[in-house]
Design an enzyme around this catalytic site. Structure first.
Site, PDB file in Angstrom:
ATOM      1  N   PRO A   2       0.839  -1.210   0.000  1.00 37.25           N
ATOM      2  CA  PRO A   2       0.000   0.000   0.000  1.00 37.25           C
ATOM      3  C   PRO A   2       0.874   1.260   0.000  1.00 37.25           C
ATOM      4  O   PRO A   2       1.858   1.327   0.724  1.00 37.25           O
ATOM      5  CB  PRO A   2      -0.791  -0.105   1.297  1.00 37.25           C
ATOM      6  N   LYS A  54       3.062   6.672   5.910  1.00 34.88           N
ATOM      7  CA  LYS A  54       2.217   5.474   5.789  1.00 34.88           C
ATOM      8  C   LYS A  54       1.834   4.894   7.145  1.00 34.88           C
ATOM      9  O   LYS A  54       1.362   3.765   7.235  1.00 34.88           O
ATOM     10  CB  LYS A  54       2.944   4.426   4.954  1.00 34.88           C
TER      11      LYS A  54
END
Ligand SMILES: [Zn+2]
Length: 282
Positions: A2, A54
């Site tokens: 991701p 993140k």
């Protein structure tokens, strides 16, 4: 893995459903995936869900502790209650399966019956309980995220001037700039018309400005489309991002360049797939 837009998308969705919920129980199925005393969060009420690069941040009302989550390579978060299902991170069939399953590492039960599952096939991801004050002081010393207001053209130009690196690797260096992964680094350099293997000291002022604007553009576009989920075998029922439909050069090797019609080339740079147009990019 991701990237920032996918993490931002799941953050927004979780923030909508988790705020105000009280933790009833945390079940750790794999020790490596959870750091801290999970019992210390029982009865804590979620205040908001934040993000730095993140890392997802779960804040609790009137609590000196917080929970941080990194999905790494294959982590995913799936929230389920009677009416809703939200899934984000690495896309697999577990987005839509009954949970827990084989790769479920942590289950958070809320007092209203909702459940948050942390699944992670390769177990590089983690959930950690940290002291808020300590975490925030560490964050202050870390590199700005591309979506932070501290990430200015001046900051970016100074980075380029003081380092002598390959531009694509600099963009992806999380100690310098937070949140630019492989997909967005490739697309930003294509938009800026700069070859990914250029050394930073060869870039003109004009090129630096174009790269800066292009990073902002591709990241914002990624967030707008909810990030990219490359595994299309998942019946996501509208979940998951669609940025993969807007890739400019990433994974487009052999296909035609949008601008000039030349074939997109692929090389390896620092071990990562690197895509570019040999005509448009200099
Ligand atoms: Zn081209």
């Amino acid at each position: 893995m991701p990237e920032l837009p996918e993490v931002e998308t799941i953050r927004r969705q979780l923030d909508e459903v988790l705020v105000g919920k009280m933790i009833k129980k945390i079940t750790v199925l794999k020790d490596k995936s959870f750091c801290g005393d999970e019992k210390s969060l029982v009865d804590c009420k979620i205040e908001r869900v934040g993000r730095k690069a993140k890392i997802l941040e779960i804040f609790f009302s009137g609590n000196s502790q917080m929970l941080i989550v990194h999905l790494k390579m294959t982590g995913q978060l799936v929230y389920v209650d009677g009416k809703k299902r939200i899934a984000g991170g690495h896309p697999t069939a577990d987005w839509v399966s009954n949970l827990p399953r084989k790769h479920t590492r942590v289950i958070i039960d809320f007092s209203d019956g909702g459940k948050l599952f942390f699944n992670d096939m390769r177990s590089f991801g983690w959930m950690k309980i940290v002291e808020k004050v300590k975490y925030e002081s560490e964050i202050r010393n870390s590199a700005p995220d591309v979506t932070d207001k501290e990430f200015t053209l001046k900051y970016f130009s100074n980075l380029i001037i003081k380092t002598n690196k390959v531009i694509k690797q600099l963009l992806m260096d999380q100690e310098m700039i937070g949140g630019v992964g492989n997909i967005y680094a490739n697309d930003a350099l294509y938009l800026a018309k700069v070859m990914p293997n250029r050394k930073t000291n060869s870039l003109s002022r004009k090129e630096i400005k174009k790269i800066y604007d292009s990073i902002k553009m591709v990241i914002n576009k990624g967030i707008k489309y909810g990030g990219a989920s490359a595994a299309n075998y998942v019946d996501t029922k509208g979940m998951g991002g669609t940025y993969q439909n807007y890739f400019l050069v990433y994974k487009k090797d052999g296909k035609k360049c949008f601008k000039c019609g030349e074939q997109i080339s692929k090389i390896k740079l620092g071990g990562r797939g690197t895509y570019f147009c040999p005509i448009c990019q200099k």
